[in-house]
Design an enzyme around this catalytic site. Structure first.
Site, PDB file in Angstrom:
ATOM      1  N   LYS A  45       2.610  -5.828  -6.448  1.00 17.85           N
ATOM      2  CA  LYS A  45       1.406  -5.530  -7.224  1.00 17.85           C
ATOM      3  C   LYS A  45       0.193  -5.522  -6.289  1.00 17.85           C
ATOM      4  O   LYS A  45       0.060  -6.396  -5.422  1.00 17.85           O
ATOM      5  CB  LYS A  45       1.219  -6.608  -8.302  1.00 17.85           C
ATOM      6  CG  LYS A  45      -0.128  -6.568  -9.037  1.00 17.85           C
ATOM      7  CD  LYS A  45      -0.276  -5.357  -9.934  1.00 17.85           C
ATOM      8  CE  LYS A  45      -1.662  -5.268 -10.572  1.00 17.85           C
ATOM      9  NZ  LYS A  45      -1.870  -3.985 -11.275  1.00 17.85           N
ATOM     10  N   CYS A 128      -7.416   2.721  -7.620  1.00 15.68           N
ATOM     11  CA  CYS A 128      -7.390   1.982  -8.891  1.00 15.68           C
ATOM     12  C   CYS A 128      -8.439   2.543  -9.846  1.00 15.68           C
ATOM     13  O   CYS A 128      -9.629   2.563  -9.533  1.00 15.68           O
ATOM     14  CB  CYS A 128      -7.646   0.498  -8.682  1.00 15.68           C
ATOM     15  SG  CYS A 128      -7.687  -0.364 -10.276  1.00 15.68           S
TER      16      CYS A 128
HETATM   17  O1  DOR Z   1      -3.061   2.498 -13.177  1.00 19.15           O
HETATM   18  C1  DOR Z   1      -3.377   1.563 -12.440  1.00 19.15           C
HETATM   19  N1  DOR Z   1      -3.585   0.325 -12.942  1.00 19.15           N
HETATM   20  N2  DOR Z   1      -3.541   1.776 -11.109  1.00 19.15           N
HETATM   21  C2  DOR Z   1      -3.984   0.830 -10.261  1.00 19.15           C
HETATM   22  O2  DOR Z   1      -4.132   1.104  -9.085  1.00 19.15           O
HETATM   23  C3  DOR Z   1      -4.297  -0.503 -10.755  1.00 19.15           C
HETATM   24  C4  DOR Z   1      -3.742  -0.809 -12.098  1.00 19.15           C
HETATM   25  C5  DOR Z   1      -4.547  -1.907 -12.747  1.00 19.15           C
HETATM   26  O3  DOR Z   1      -4.260  -3.077 -12.443  1.00 19.15           O
HETATM   27  O4  DOR Z   1      -5.458  -1.623 -13.526  1.00 19.15           O
END
Ligand code: DOR
Length: 310
Positions: A45, A128
């Site tokens: 993660k 992100c």
């Molecule tokens: O879709 C996503 N959700 N991509 C990311 O890089 C981070 C993640 C999140 O933790 O919000």
């Protein structure tokens, strides 16, 4: 004998299919399960300097066409992941995903990772979509990315790949590839979720996730054509020694085949892994091998990148 192994710049991966960062790879238990699975590698993660709880729930929703999330980077902090990597005993390749909330935070995390040994590469998340409105998606700011990479390769000397957001315009693909081609980029993963989608519950006449007024990143089947196009464009524009890891909407062995045909060297499974759990890896391997058998291909190199066009 059919060989679905792959090689990411020297990292040997016995199966080209692995998890996408973010999916069931946050806690010790989840990472252990992935380590013991038939996933070819383990991606962690995306982590920050400090542990984070992430955004308010509900923050994930799925329907038959895909998923929407606004998790907000819940993670156990860089020290947990470095510590896990130090003490794991497994030969399986590990990619440490990092996603500092600012460029400065990314430098701090990279300095910590620089002195740790037990990981095969960093996957630097430049995409992100779920932070505050003021926090732009770094992958869309070409001049910031340029400066950032210039600075980080001054001190970070270990293998580092980048995870990109989706692009849509040929000019943007060429611009991003031009920047990446200047650096010793180890691999490129595309794509992260499509930012700023919205899903609606008509009974409640409401959005389905809490954070950011319902806007979130879209993943799963709906984004596959965009993800394939990103792989194909970068396969065309990146230096030939930069391998591409494809990610977005893979549900079947046929999907995996399509990604390799577009030029991917490996693939990552997000939404479908969350739906199906660890058994997804065995199923996809089996389905991919059946396709290769029927086509008389003995390895991925027989067809990698060889997409026909009119
Ligand atoms: O879709 C996503 N959700 N991509 C990311 O890089 C981070 C993640 C999140 O933790 O919000």
């Amino acid at each position: 004998k059919i060989d679905i192994s792959t090689n990411i710049n020297g990292i040997k991966i016995s199966s080209c299919i692995m998890n996408a960062s973010g999916i069931l790879c946050c806690t010790e238990k989840e990472l252990y399960n992935l380590m013991m699975s038939s996933s070819g590698a383990v991606v962690t993660k995306s982590c920050t300097i400090k542990p984070r709880k992430g955004n308010l729930k509900p923050r994930y929703f799925e329907w038959k066409g895909g998923s929407i999330n606004s998790m907000g980077l819940p993670n156990l902090g860089i020290d947990f992941y470095l510590n896990f990597l130090e003490k794991k005993n497994s030969k399986k390749p590990f990619l440490l995903s990092i996603s500092g909330l600012s460029i400065e935070e990314n430098y701090l995390i990279l300095r910590k990772a620089n002195i740790s040994s037990n990981m095969n590469a960093i996957e630097l998340n430049l995409s992100c979509p779920n932070l505050l409105e003021k926090d732009k998606i770094l992958g869309y700011d070409f001049s910031k990315i340029s400066d950032f990479l210039e600075n980080l390769f001054q001190f970070y000397k270990k293998p580092l790949g980048v995870k990109l957001p989706p692009y849509f315009e040929d000019f943007h693909f060429r611009k991003m590839a031009f920047i990446l081609n200047k650096y010793p980029i180890y691999f490129v993963t595309c794509i992260n979720s499509l930012p700023n989608g919205i899903c609606i519950d008509i009974n409640k006449e409401s959005v389905v996730i809490h954070p950011k007024k319902g806007f979130g990143g879209i993943g799963g089947l709906s984004i596959k054509p965009f993800a394939l196009a990103n792989v194909r464009k970068f396969y065309t524009y990146l230096r030939k020694d930069i391998p591409i890891i494809g990610c977005g909407g893979i549900c079947t062995g046929k999907d995996v085949f399509e990604y390799i045909l577009c030029g991917a060297s490996a693939v990552q499974i997000g939404t479908q892994f969350l739906k199906e759990g660890i058994p997804v890896f065995d199923r996809l391997i089996k389905e991919l091998i059946t396709i290769l058998k029927n086509k008389n291909y003995s390895s991925l190199n027989s067809f990698k990148g060889k997409l026909n066009v009119f």
